[in-house]
Design a protein around this motif. Structure first.
Motif, PDB file in Angstrom:
ATOM      1  N   PHE A  52       0.829  -1.203   0.000  1.00 57.44           N
ATOM      2  CA  PHE A  52       0.000   0.000   0.000  1.00 57.44           C
ATOM      3  C   PHE A  52       0.868   1.259   0.000  1.00 57.44           C
ATOM      4  O   PHE A  52       0.620   2.190  -0.781  1.00 57.44           O
ATOM      5  N   CYS A  53       1.887   1.296   0.859  1.00 53.28           N
ATOM      6  CA  CYS A  53       2.769   2.470   0.929  1.00 53.28           C
ATOM      7  C   CYS A  53       3.494   2.684  -0.399  1.00 53.28           C
ATOM      8  O   CYS A  53       3.688   3.832  -0.835  1.00 53.28           O
ATOM      9  N   SER A  54       3.887   1.602  -1.059  1.00 49.19           N
ATOM     10  CA  SER A  54       4.567   1.722  -2.350  1.00 49.19           C
ATOM     11  C   SER A  54       3.640   2.296  -3.408  1.00 49.19           C
ATOM     12  O   SER A  54       4.057   3.132  -4.226  1.00 49.19           O
ATOM     13  N   ILE A  55       2.389   1.856  -3.409  1.00 44.01           N
ATOM     14  CA  ILE A  55       1.419   2.392  -4.371  1.00 44.01           C
ATOM     15  C   ILE A  55       1.221   3.889  -4.140  1.00 44.01           C
ATOM     16  O   ILE A  55       1.174   4.687  -5.093  1.00 44.01           O
ATOM     17  N   VAL A  56       1.103   4.285  -2.875  1.00 49.13           N
ATOM     18  CA  VAL A  56       0.969   5.710  -2.561  1.00 49.13           C
ATOM     19  C   VAL A  56       2.182   6.477  -3.058  1.00 49.13           C
ATOM     20  O   VAL A  56       2.056   7.560  -3.660  1.00 49.13           O
ATOM     21  N   TRP A  57       3.375   5.912  -2.845  1.00 46.89           N
ATOM     22  CA  TRP A  57       4.586   6.633  -3.243  1.00 46.89           C
ATOM     23  C   TRP A  57       4.720   6.705  -4.754  1.00 46.89           C
ATOM     24  O   TRP A  57       5.186   7.717  -5.299  1.00 46.89           O
ATOM     25  N   ILE A  58       4.317   5.669  -5.452  1.00 49.58           N
ATOM     26  CA  ILE A  58       4.308   5.713  -6.918  1.00 49.58           C
ATOM     27  C   ILE A  58       3.370   6.814  -7.409  1.00 49.58           C
ATOM     28  O   ILE A  58       3.702   7.576  -8.332  1.00 49.58           O
ATOM     29  N   ALA A  59       2.198   6.917  -6.789  1.00 51.50           N
ATOM     30  CA  ALA A  59       1.244   7.969  -7.169  1.00 51.50           C
ATOM     31  C   ALA A  59       1.843   9.354  -6.918  1.00 51.50           C
ATOM     32  O   ALA A  59       1.709  10.257  -7.757  1.00 51.50           O
ATOM     33  N   VAL A  60       2.495   9.537  -5.776  1.00 53.26           N
ATOM     34  CA  VAL A  60       3.149  10.821  -5.488  1.00 53.26           C
ATOM     35  C   VAL A  60       4.173  11.151  -6.565  1.00 53.26           C
ATOM     36  O   VAL A  60       4.222  12.272  -7.094  1.00 53.26           O
ATOM     37  N   ALA A  61       5.016  10.168  -6.921  1.00 54.55           N
ATOM     38  CA  ALA A  61       6.061  10.403  -7.917  1.00 54.55           C
ATOM     39  C   ALA A  61       5.471  10.740  -9.282  1.00 54.55           C
ATOM     40  O   ALA A  61       5.955  11.648  -9.974  1.00 54.55           O
ATOM     41  N   LEU A  62       4.417  10.031  -9.680  1.00 51.20           N
ATOM     42  CA  LEU A  62       3.820  10.279 -10.993  1.00 51.20           C
ATOM     43  C   LEU A  62       3.149  11.645 -11.062  1.00 51.20           C
ATOM     44  O   LEU A  62       3.241  12.348 -12.083  1.00 51.20           O
ATOM     45  N   ILE A  63       2.478  12.047  -9.996  1.00 48.63           N
ATOM     46  CA  ILE A  63       1.847  13.373  -9.979  1.00 48.63           C
ATOM     47  C   ILE A  63       2.906  14.467 -10.047  1.00 48.63           C
ATOM     48  O   ILE A  63       2.769  15.458 -10.780  1.00 48.63           O
ATOM     49  N   LEU A  64       3.999  14.303  -9.306  1.00 47.92           N
ATOM     50  CA  LEU A  64       5.035  15.333  -9.264  1.00 47.92           C
ATOM     51  C   LEU A  64       5.846  15.411 -10.552  1.00 47.92           C
ATOM     52  O   LEU A  64       6.588  16.372 -10.754  1.00 47.92           O
ATOM     53  N   ARG A  65       5.728  14.412 -11.406  1.00 48.86           N
ATOM     54  CA  ARG A  65       6.398  14.512 -12.706  1.00 48.86           C
ATOM     55  C   ARG A  65       5.777  15.598 -13.575  1.00 48.86           C
ATOM     56  O   ARG A  65       6.432  16.117 -14.479  1.00 48.86           O
TER      57      ARG A  65
ATOM     58  N   ALA B 174      -2.245   6.896  12.035  1.00 51.47           N
ATOM     59  CA  ALA B 174      -2.748   7.194  13.371  1.00 51.47           C
ATOM     60  C   ALA B 174      -4.001   8.058  13.312  1.00 51.47           C
ATOM     61  O   ALA B 174      -4.900   7.921  14.136  1.00 51.47           O
ATOM     62  N   ASN B 175      -4.078   8.937  12.335  1.00 58.12           N
ATOM     63  CA  ASN B 175      -5.183   9.890  12.292  1.00 58.12           C
ATOM     64  C   ASN B 175      -6.417   9.374  11.568  1.00 58.12           C
ATOM     65  O   ASN B 175      -7.536   9.666  11.986  1.00 58.12           O
ATOM     66  N   LEU B 176      -6.231   8.598  10.502  1.00 58.91           N
ATOM     67  CA  LEU B 176      -7.407   8.118   9.779  1.00 58.91           C
ATOM     68  C   LEU B 176      -7.107   6.847   8.983  1.00 58.91           C
ATOM     69  O   LEU B 176      -7.651   6.637   7.905  1.00 58.91           O
ATOM     70  N   GLY B 177      -6.224   6.025   9.480  1.00 59.04           N
ATOM     71  CA  GLY B 177      -5.941   4.768   8.809  1.00 59.04           C
ATOM     72  C   GLY B 177      -5.345   4.966   7.426  1.00 59.04           C
ATOM     73  O   GLY B 177      -4.579   5.898   7.177  1.00 59.04           O
ATOM     74  N   PHE B 178      -5.708   4.087   6.496  1.00 60.18           N
ATOM     75  CA  PHE B 178      -5.152   4.158   5.145  1.00 60.18           C
ATOM     76  C   PHE B 178      -5.556   5.455   4.452  1.00 60.18           C
ATOM     77  O   PHE B 178      -4.771   6.031   3.690  1.00 60.18           O
ATOM     78  N   MET B 179      -6.775   5.933   4.712  1.00 63.54           N
ATOM     79  CA  MET B 179      -7.189   7.196   4.112  1.00 63.54           C
ATOM     80  C   MET B 179      -6.353   8.356   4.657  1.00 63.54           C
ATOM     81  O   MET B 179      -6.057   9.317   3.933  1.00 63.54           O
ATOM     82  N   GLY B 180      -5.953   8.280   5.920  1.00 59.72           N
ATOM     83  CA  GLY B 180      -5.097   9.316   6.481  1.00 59.72           C
ATOM     84  C   GLY B 180      -3.756   9.388   5.779  1.00 59.72           C
ATOM     85  O   GLY B 180      -3.206  10.486   5.560  1.00 59.72           O
ATOM     86  N   ILE B 181      -3.195   8.234   5.385  1.00 54.04           N
ATOM     87  CA  ILE B 181      -1.936   8.232   4.626  1.00 54.04           C
ATOM     88  C   ILE B 181      -2.127   8.925   3.286  1.00 54.04           C
ATOM     89  O   ILE B 181      -1.289   9.735   2.858  1.00 54.04           O
ATOM     90  N   VAL B 182      -3.231   8.637   2.614  1.00 56.18           N
ATOM     91  CA  VAL B 182      -3.508   9.266   1.316  1.00 56.18           C
ATOM     92  C   VAL B 182      -3.638  10.779   1.472  1.00 56.18           C
ATOM     93  O   VAL B 182      -3.101  11.558   0.665  1.00 56.18           O
ATOM     94  N   ILE B 183      -4.329  11.226   2.523  1.00 56.18           N
ATOM     95  CA  ILE B 183      -4.517  12.670   2.744  1.00 56.18           C
ATOM     96  C   ILE B 183      -3.178  13.358   2.986  1.00 56.18           C
ATOM     97  O   ILE B 183      -2.885  14.416   2.411  1.00 56.18           O
ATOM     98  N   GLU B 184      -2.333  12.766   3.822  1.00 53.01           N
ATOM     99  CA  GLU B 184      -1.049  13.408   4.110  1.00 53.01           C
ATOM    100  C   GLU B 184      -0.125  13.366   2.896  1.00 53.01           C
ATOM    101  O   GLU B 184       0.654  14.303   2.663  1.00 53.01           O
ATOM    102  N   ALA B 185      -0.205  12.304   2.101  1.00 52.71           N
ATOM    103  CA  ALA B 185       0.591  12.242   0.874  1.00 52.71           C
ATOM    104  C   ALA B 185       0.138  13.318  -0.109  1.00 52.71           C
ATOM    105  O   ALA B 185       0.964  13.940  -0.797  1.00 52.71           O
TER     106      ALA B 185
END
Length: 472
Positions: A128-141, A375-386
């Motif tokens: 899951f964390c890798s998918i989030v990071w791939i999305a971050v990298a692709l958006i920032l391109r 800690a703040n909202l589970g998997f959705m919290g990771i997406v929000i902070e990313a």
């Protein structure tokens, strides 16, 4: 026939260029693959031989990892790296690679030998964390439109801001807490850190903001500017400032900026881009160099350059998951959503996790956007902070457009590394991103003596037309 021979020659040249490019990419992939494995091995050695024997009471417990799960975790990291930018030109690209090394790699591998969760569970979370990071990298391109207005005329406002913040910070620190210049070992600085945190931060919170912004942004900016422009007294001023902050407050992170600033300015002063794989290669080399030094003379280099910089995110991730899997989400009740939500906690996640897992309410275990988001909202919290991290990096890219990378990257290094230990929401004001954006926006761009002159290249047809008009 002549036309045919020319076409064949051009085809041969194109084929040769493709083969050269393929070989270059293949050699980079091999170098990166080896560097990543060497880096992962350095983290395990640091954890098992340095941190776990000394800090078992703080949860640094080592157990032998399963080789199969380590191998597929390594394969997952290789796959994620394929989506990161091959050549890095903008600050956001550097940040993505820095945090790949300091955040994604530890979160994926350290819990396999340092946590109490099953290997399957750890690997699933890493996916899951890798998918989030791939999305971050692709958006920032994507090249964002200019979001930050820049002042391009004179440097007066920039240096006035640097001078005022520095003066207020050190005078305020001297008046409230006193300034010492006692460069003790990193093993002996913990009492200083606790004293500063317990006596000053609760009563004078503004000083905490000033210190972190001075140490994370102002002093690294002075060091980078001084080195790039050969004004070495400014570099010395930045170094002295970092040593003062370290010896007075116990912040070990500021020490990292001194060697890394030297290295980054040396690498970037004549470059407009680097291969992203160089970041992992550099992290591996730095980690093993620190291990070798501490094995020869135990002075705490591993604690500062490896454990503090690259391992905290992975060490704390299992703690956060265990605590908040069993309870309610924190919902940023201690932060920007405090007026709107009501979570059943009387403190921030960092203190709450330390109290539950270590029975140490005096310790604050701040962690990464993965841990804090969870800690703040589970998997959705990771997406929000990313997503908020993406916004921050777009703003830095916008403010730093047209500036030398040898200024932008060293000045933004510690705010980026803070994201391995903190939420992006906290990083905006508490760790220097806001100040970094302001400094870059004020940096003068009209006259840049170290930049090459602007050259305009016309296509052949336009060049011929221009010559014909001049003859007429």
């Amino acid at each position: 026939m002549s036309h045919t021979r020319t076409a064949r020659a051009m085809d041969d040249l194109h084929s040769q260029a493709k083969r050269v490019s393929l070989m270059r990419h293949l050699s980079v992939f091999v170098l990166f693959s080896v560097s990543l494995w060497v880096y992962i091995a350095a983290l395990e050695v640091t954890y098992s031989q340095f941190m776990a024997p000394r800090f078992g009471y703080l949860g640094w417990i080592y157990h032998q990892p399963d080789p199969g799960w380590m191998l597929i975790s390594y394969a997952l990291l290789l796959g994620a790296a394929a989506f990161l930018p091959y050549r890095v030109e903008r600050f956001s690209g550097y940040a993505v690679w820095f945090l790949y090394a300091a955040l994604l790699v530890p979160v994926t591998t350290l819990p396999q030998y340092g946590g109490n969760r099953t290997p399957e569970d750890t690997f699933t979370f890493a996916i899951f964390c890798s998918i989030v990071w791939i999305a971050v990298a692709l958006i920032l391109r994507r090249k964002a439109a200019p979001l930050v207005p820049i002042k391009t005329s004179k440097p007066g406002l920039l240096w006035a801001l640097v001078s005022v913040i520095s003066l207020v910070t050190y005078v305020y620190l001297a008046a409230v807490f006193g300034i010492t210049f006692n460069l003790v070992s990193v093993f002996e600085i913990y009492d200083t850190r606790l004293s500063y945190r317990d006596e000053v931060i609760p009563t004078v919170p503004l000083l905490g903001y000033l210190i972190t912004n001075q140490g994370n942004v102002i002093n690294p900016f002075l060091m980078a500017f001084g080195l790039l422009k050969r004004r070495y007294w400014l570099f010395g001023l930045g170094v002295v400032g970092q040593l003062l902050i370290y010896s007075t407050t116990g912040y070990k992170t500021v020490l990292i900026s001194i060697p890394l600033c030297l290295l980054l300015v040396f690498l970037l002063r004549k470059r407009t881009s680097i291969l992203g794989a160089m970041v992992v290669f550099g992290a591996a080399a730095l980690a093993w160099l620190a291990i070798a030094i501490d094995r020869a003379v135990s002075i705490g280099v591993v604690d500062v350059l490896v454990a503090r910089t690259f391992m905290t995110a992975g060490y704390l991730m299992p703690f956060y998951r265990e605590v908040y899997d069993e309870g309610a989400w924190a919902l940023w009740d201690y932060s920007f959503l405090a007026p709107f939500v009501d979570a059943p906690y009387d403190t921030s996640p960092g203190f709450h996790v330390a109290q539950v897992m270590l029975n140490r309410p005096d310790v604050q275990l701040n962690a990464s956007l993965f841990a804090d988001g969870y800690a703040n909202l589970g998997f959705m919290g990771i997406v929000i902070e990313a997503a908020f991290l993406v916004v921050l990096l777009f703003l830095v890219d916008s403010a730093g457009r047209g500036l030398p990378t040898a200024i932008v990257v060293p000045a933004g290094l510690l705010p980026v590394f803070s994201l391995a230990n903190a939420s992006p929401f906290s990083a905006l004001l508490s760790y220097g991103f806001g100040l970094l954006i302001l400094l870059l926006a004020l940096y003068p761009r009209d006259v840049e003596p170290d930049s090459p002159p602007l050259t305009i290249h016309f296509p052949p047809s336009k060049l011929a037309s221009a010559s014909a008009r001049r003859r007429q």
